[in-house]
Design an enzyme around this catalytic site. Structure first.
Site, PDB file in Angstrom:
ATOM      1  CD  GLU A 197      -5.971  54.868  76.620  1.00  0.00           C
ATOM      2  OE1 GLU A 197      -5.531  55.031  75.479  1.00  0.00           O
ATOM      3  OE2 GLU A 197      -5.494  54.054  77.418  1.00  0.00           O
TER       4      GLU A 197
ATOM      5  CB  CYS B 171       7.068  45.307  70.911  1.00  0.00           C
ATOM      6  SG  CYS B 171       7.330  45.231  69.138  1.00  0.00           S
TER       7      CYS B 171
ATOM      8  CB  CYS C  93      12.405  39.422  70.066  1.00  0.00           C
ATOM      9  SG  CYS C  93      12.206  40.944  69.124  1.00  0.00           S
TER      10      CYS C  93
ATOM     11  CB  CYS D 269       8.086  38.901  72.538  1.00  0.00           C
ATOM     12  SG  CYS D 269       6.528  39.363  71.751  1.00  0.00           S
TER      13      CYS D 269
ATOM     14  CB  CYS E 197       7.126  38.057  65.703  1.00  0.00           C
ATOM     15  SG  CYS E 197       7.572  39.745  65.262  1.00  0.00           S
TER      16      CYS E 197
HETATM   17  S1  SF4 Z   1       8.859  39.269  68.730  1.00  0.00           S
HETATM   18 FE1  SF4 Z   1       7.899  40.727  67.361  1.00  0.00          FE
HETATM   19  S2  SF4 Z   1       6.164  41.543  68.499  1.00  0.00           S
HETATM   20 FE2  SF4 Z   1       7.519  40.527  69.950  1.00  0.00          FE
HETATM   21  S3  SF4 Z   1       8.880  42.131  70.745  1.00  0.00           S
HETATM   22 FE3  SF4 Z   1       9.912  41.194  69.010  1.00  0.00          FE
HETATM   23  S4  SF4 Z   1       9.340  42.430  67.257  1.00  0.00           S
HETATM   24 FE4  SF4 Z   1       7.887  42.904  68.881  1.00  0.00          FE
END
Ligand code: SF4
Length: 345
Positions: free
Chosen positions: A37, A192, A199, A202, A208
């Site tokens: 980390e 992201c 997206c 995602c 989002c």
């Molecule tokens: S949908 Fe939103 S959280 Fe997901 S990758 Fe795209 S910007 Fe990022």
């Protein structure tokens, strides 16, 4: 979005797409999570991996790190930058080894009391190594949450930072804490991303806000621009007959604290005074090309000057905090990356 749906979506994605073979995921201990980390702050995974592996080879336990010399620790850190991190690692290793019986604490309060451990690192250690609930908010997670919830403003501002922590807390689960923490970090690193987030892949896309606005690049808000001041210096590469370069160790605190660097002067006219002080006589000197190194708060423009020297009878041969460093036969010293690069050219 309800926290349980958020967590489920992220964990389902992690099961199929998350990273499970990073070196610090192989044998999970608080020590290994902590080191990874700290190394990962401001630094990409691909850069960190070889550093982490070398570090673990040399310091496999917190006790080994506590008993190492700070020079050796800084040497292993050379090239990662932000050297205060390495000095804090050493201090924390000593606290954990000598005051805590080699056991890392598992509470956030005790963890953040250790040098160099902030709330997010403490959360990562607690959730990954101890499998106990704790939110994290590293750079990747900040980006995911700022976009997901369309949080305006630069996360360096207290109010924005607080808002993001509140969101991180709200979504942080009570079980599968290690997977969830890793999943959030991976989501930021893999999907992201800063530019061109993916997206469509995602798990959070349907809820989002940045995506629905079509404005992902707007979040998180940028740091207000400030023009960095420029400092300048001459780095004096004093070279003896064996082609070794004289290095001096900086004091432990301050810029490049504890690292080995060539002497610096403000102007070329100061060279003879420097050499007199060191008991050296200049036989030849040559200015090399100017270089720039940018720190977080200023640019350093430096010009190396290569100076061939011989030792005068006045020279005290053994002086603390000085070594003749031969690039062909390098010693294990902590050096800032720009100096290491300079000496290897
Ligand atoms: S949908 Fe939103 S959280 Fe997901 S990758 Fe795209 S910007 Fe990022």
């Amino acid at each position: 979005m309800k926290p349980e749906y958020f967590q489920q979506a992220v964990l389902d994605w992690f099961e199929h797409q998350g990273r499970t073979d990073l070196p610090w995921q192989k044998t999970i201990t608080a020590y290994r999570v902590w080191i990874s980390e700290i190394m990962l702050q401001q630094t990409q995974v691909a850069t960190v991996i070889p550093y982490f592996e070398r570090f673990m080879d040399s310091f496999p336990t917190v006790e080994a790190l506590a008993n190492a010399s700070i020079d050796d620790v800084l040497h292993h850190w050379t090239g990662l930058g932000y050297y205060a991190r390495a000095r804090n690692l050493h201090k924390t290793a000593q606290r954990v080894t000598f005051d805590m019986g080699q056991q890392f604490p598992d509470s956030i309060e005790q963890l953040i009391d250790l040098p160099g451990i902030g709330r997010s690192t403490a959360g990562a250690i607690r959730s990954i190594a101890f499998k106990k609930p704790a939110p994290i908010l590293d750079g990747n997670v900040k980006r995911v949450l700022a976009r997901f919830a369309a949080v305006e403003g630069w996360p360096g501002q207290t109010a924005v930072h607080k808002k993001l922590w509140n969101i991180a807390e709200r979504y942080s689960p009570n079980s599968r804490t290690a997977d969830y923490t890793q999943a959030m970090m991976d989501l930021g690193a893999i999907l992201c991303k800063k530019t061109s987030p993916n997206c469509n892949q995602c798990p959070l896309v349907n809820d989002c806000k940045a995506f629905s606005q079509g404005n992902q690049a707007h979040y998180p808000g940028k740091k207000p621009k400030k023009i960095l001041p420029i400092k300048s210096s001459l780095f004096v590469l004093l070279r003896n007959a064996d082609k070794a370069i004289l290095l001096q160790q900086n004091p432990p605190v301050g810029l490049w604290g504890g690292l080995w660097v060539p002497p610096q002067i403000e102007k070329q006219a100061d060279l003879h005074q420097l050499c007199n002080k060191l008991g050296l006589k200049v036989t030849e000197q040559k200015l090399l090309d100017n270089r720039r190194h940018t720190f977080s708060h200023f640019h350093l423009d430096y010009q190396p000057i290569l100076v061939d020297v011989t030792e005068t009878p006045n020279r005290v041969a053994e002086i603390d905090n000085q070594v003749w460093y031969n690039p062909k036969n390098p010693l294990s010293l902590g050096m800032p990356a720009p100096i290491k690069a300079l000496l290897s050219t």
